[in-house]
Design a protein around this motif. Structure first.
Motif, PDB file in Angstrom:
ATOM      1  N   MET A 276       0.479  -1.227  -0.262  1.00 57.68           N
ATOM      2  CA  MET A 276      -0.583  -0.446  -0.214  1.00 57.68           C
ATOM      3  C   MET A 276       0.708   1.250   0.229  1.00 57.68           C
ATOM      4  O   MET A 276       0.832   2.464  -0.748  1.00 57.68           O
ATOM      5  N   THR A 277       1.829   0.736   1.270  1.00 58.28           N
ATOM      6  CA  THR A 277       2.957   2.521   1.296  1.00 58.28           C
ATOM      7  C   THR A 277       3.555   2.466  -1.019  1.00 58.28           C
ATOM      8  O   THR A 277       3.997   3.632  -0.708  1.00 58.28           O
ATOM      9  N   GLY A 278       3.699   1.801  -1.365  1.00 56.65           N
ATOM     10  CA  GLY A 278       4.043   1.868  -2.626  1.00 56.65           C
ATOM     11  C   GLY A 278       3.500   2.557  -3.585  1.00 56.65           C
ATOM     12  O   GLY A 278       3.849   2.937  -4.398  1.00 56.65           O
ATOM     13  N   LEU A 279       1.860   1.709  -3.458  1.00 60.69           N
ATOM     14  CA  LEU A 279       0.686   2.183  -4.669  1.00 60.69           C
ATOM     15  C   LEU A 279       0.288   3.318  -4.208  1.00 60.69           C
ATOM     16  O   LEU A 279       0.848   4.406  -4.772  1.00 60.69           O
ATOM     17  N   PHE A 280       0.563   4.241  -2.665  1.00 56.81           N
ATOM     18  CA  PHE A 280       0.336   5.589  -2.463  1.00 56.81           C
ATOM     19  C   PHE A 280       1.263   6.432  -2.905  1.00 56.81           C
ATOM     20  O   PHE A 280       0.696   7.323  -3.567  1.00 56.81           O
ATOM     21  N   GLY A 281       2.853   6.164  -3.104  1.00 58.76           N
ATOM     22  CA  GLY A 281       3.776   6.662  -3.436  1.00 58.76           C
ATOM     23  C   GLY A 281       3.804   7.214  -4.773  1.00 58.76           C
ATOM     24  O   GLY A 281       3.849   8.215  -5.354  1.00 58.76           O
ATOM     25  N   MET A 282       3.216   5.546  -5.697  1.00 57.91           N
ATOM     26  CA  MET A 282       2.944   6.003  -7.230  1.00 57.91           C
ATOM     27  C   MET A 282       2.093   7.146  -7.557  1.00 57.91           C
ATOM     28  O   MET A 282       2.250   7.729  -8.136  1.00 57.91           O
ATOM     29  N   ILE A 283       0.990   6.790  -7.065  1.00 55.08           N
ATOM     30  CA  ILE A 283      -0.446   8.507  -6.565  1.00 55.08           C
ATOM     31  C   ILE A 283      -0.212   9.190  -6.539  1.00 55.08           C
ATOM     32  O   ILE A 283      -0.392  10.038  -7.290  1.00 55.08           O
ATOM     33  N   ALA A 284       1.507   9.341  -5.654  1.00 56.68           N
ATOM     34  CA  ALA A 284       1.478  11.157  -4.420  1.00 56.68           C
ATOM     35  C   ALA A 284       2.398  11.553  -6.371  1.00 56.68           C
ATOM     36  O   ALA A 284       2.687  12.738  -6.296  1.00 56.68           O
ATOM     37  N   LYS A 285       2.991  10.754  -6.704  1.00 63.06           N
ATOM     38  CA  LYS A 285       4.067  11.205  -7.923  1.00 63.06           C
ATOM     39  C   LYS A 285       3.871  11.545  -8.949  1.00 63.06           C
ATOM     40  O   LYS A 285       3.961  11.237  -9.865  1.00 63.06           O
ATOM     41  N   GLY A 286       2.465  10.250  -9.640  1.00 64.48           N
ATOM     42  CA  GLY A 286       1.912  11.040 -10.507  1.00 64.48           C
ATOM     43  C   GLY A 286       1.793   9.449 -11.419  1.00 64.48           C
ATOM     44  O   GLY A 286       1.403   9.839 -13.033  1.00 64.48           O
ATOM     45  N   THR A 287       1.696   8.678 -11.489  1.00 64.77           N
ATOM     46  CA  THR A 287       2.739   8.078 -11.872  1.00 64.77           C
ATOM     47  C   THR A 287       2.393   6.684 -11.817  1.00 64.77           C
ATOM     48  O   THR A 287       1.961   5.624 -13.049  1.00 64.77           O
ATOM     49  N   LEU A 288       0.725   7.279 -11.221  1.00 63.19           N
ATOM     50  CA  LEU A 288       0.050   5.612 -11.049  1.00 63.19           C
ATOM     51  C   LEU A 288      -1.868   6.714 -11.059  1.00 63.19           C
ATOM     52  O   LEU A 288      -1.419   7.250 -10.058  1.00 63.19           O
ATOM     53  N   THR A 289      -2.330   6.032 -11.629  1.00 67.10           N
ATOM     54  CA  THR A 289      -3.956   7.070 -11.761  1.00 67.10           C
ATOM     55  C   THR A 289      -4.709   6.387 -12.073  1.00 67.10           C
ATOM     56  O   THR A 289      -5.441   5.258 -13.218  1.00 67.10           O
TER      57      THR A 289
END
Length: 323
Positions: A276-289
């Motif tokens: 979850m931490t990894g996924l949340f980080g990708m969302i925050a960086k804009g690499t996962l939408t």
């Protein structure tokens, strides 16, 4: 507590359209569980099978569906909650304290729900079960759905050599390409196997993510090249596939791997938190939408499941419990 809550309650197995909201006893947390006040709850394809009584797990009735929620824990934190045996389609849910994951401010409730179960699944289907590498051509079925839309993005972000998406309509195929697929194909086409070969420079594929079962799984297995991996994580078609003879996998050194997210979530909470931490980080960086455009009130849970089954939706479906 000790009172009642508004909840979607399955009194008897049957069609999704029969679901209604009713008063239900407040949940009682078990050992090492806490109560979470639910703001929004997630919808998954498996929920439809559970409601109908056609899933591999038939819960005792009465039963409140829902295996993921975003809400507030006893300390006032906004968290993702992953209850062991359902219960999220209600105003309160009991969930193991060890599996609660705090949601950072940069991530919305809808985004958090999109990755709570389906993002977790996409991550581990690719990395843990599928052992994806940068040399792989990855095929993602149902590429505009909750798991598929995230798997396309993760495969692209992690450097897959090529991503081939399968989706059932022009609009969904266009979405898959926008999310990062190199090409998107119609899975119902008679020439699908040839189209996948053409999309991959005439070569068989390396990793195939399959969630329909039946004839689709047969096609997936036949599409694998040497050292190819097929990860099966659903049976949406409701049809059986051709039995696989293990010795038939020897030539080409192919693998068929099953994946069920609960096998990790309920047994390894540390992995849940790290993912979850990894996924949340990708969302925050804009690499996962995450795609989160389908939000229904709690009272329309049956309508939401029907729309999902009829392939009328894309991305994550969400129930607004507060509204």
């Amino acid at each position: 507590m000790g009172g009642s809550v508004k909840a979607v309650v399955v009194e008897r197995f049957g069609p999704a359209e029969s679901l209604t909201v009713t008063d239900f006893a407040e949940p009682t947390p078990g050992e090492n569980e806490v109560l979470v006040r639910v703001a929004k709850a997630g919808i998954n394809f498996a929920d439809k099978h559970v409601v109908e009584g056609s899933y591999s797990y038939r819960p005792p009735l009465p039963y409140v569906p829902g295996i993921e929620a975003v809400g507030t824990d006893p300390d006032g934190r906004r968290v993702v909650a992953l209850p062991r045996t359902g219960g999220a389609w209600a105003q309160w849910v009991a969930a193991p304290a060890a599996t609660l994951v705090a949601v950072p401010d940069a991530v919305t409730d809808l985004q958090a729900l999109a990755v709570a179960n389906q993002g977790f699944a996409a991550w581990h289907i690719l990395r843990t079960a599928g052992r994806m590498t940068r040399q792989d051509t990855v095929v993602v079925s149902a590429a505009a759905g909750g798991v598929g839309s995230l798997a396309v993005q993760l495969a692209r972000a992690w450097g897959a050599r090529r991503v081939i998406a399968l989706a059932s309509s022009d609009a969904k195929r266009e979405l898959a390409v926008r999310l990062g697929a190199d090409v998107a194909l119609d899975p119902t086409g008679e020439d699908l196997a040839d189209e996948m070969l053409a999309a991959n420079d005439g070569k068989p594929v390396d990793l195939y993510l399959e969630m329909s079962g039946g004839a689709a799984l047969d096609t997936a297995l036949a599409s694998l090249g040497r050292l190819g991996r097929l990860v099966t994580y659903g049976a949406a078609s409701g049809r059986g596939s051709t039995p696989i003879r293990p010795e038939s996998l020897m030539q080409g050194s192919r693998s068929v791997v099953g994946f069920w997210a609960n096998d990790l979530v309920t047994r390894y909470p540390r992995i849940t938190a790290e993912t979850m931490t990894g996924l949340f980080g990708m969302i925050a960086k804009g690499t996962l939408t995450p795609i989160t455009e389908h939000v229904y009130p709690l009272a329309e849970a049956g309508k939401a499941l029907t729309a999902l089954a009829n392939r009328e939706t894309t991305g994550k479906l969400v129930l607004d419990v507060v509204d």
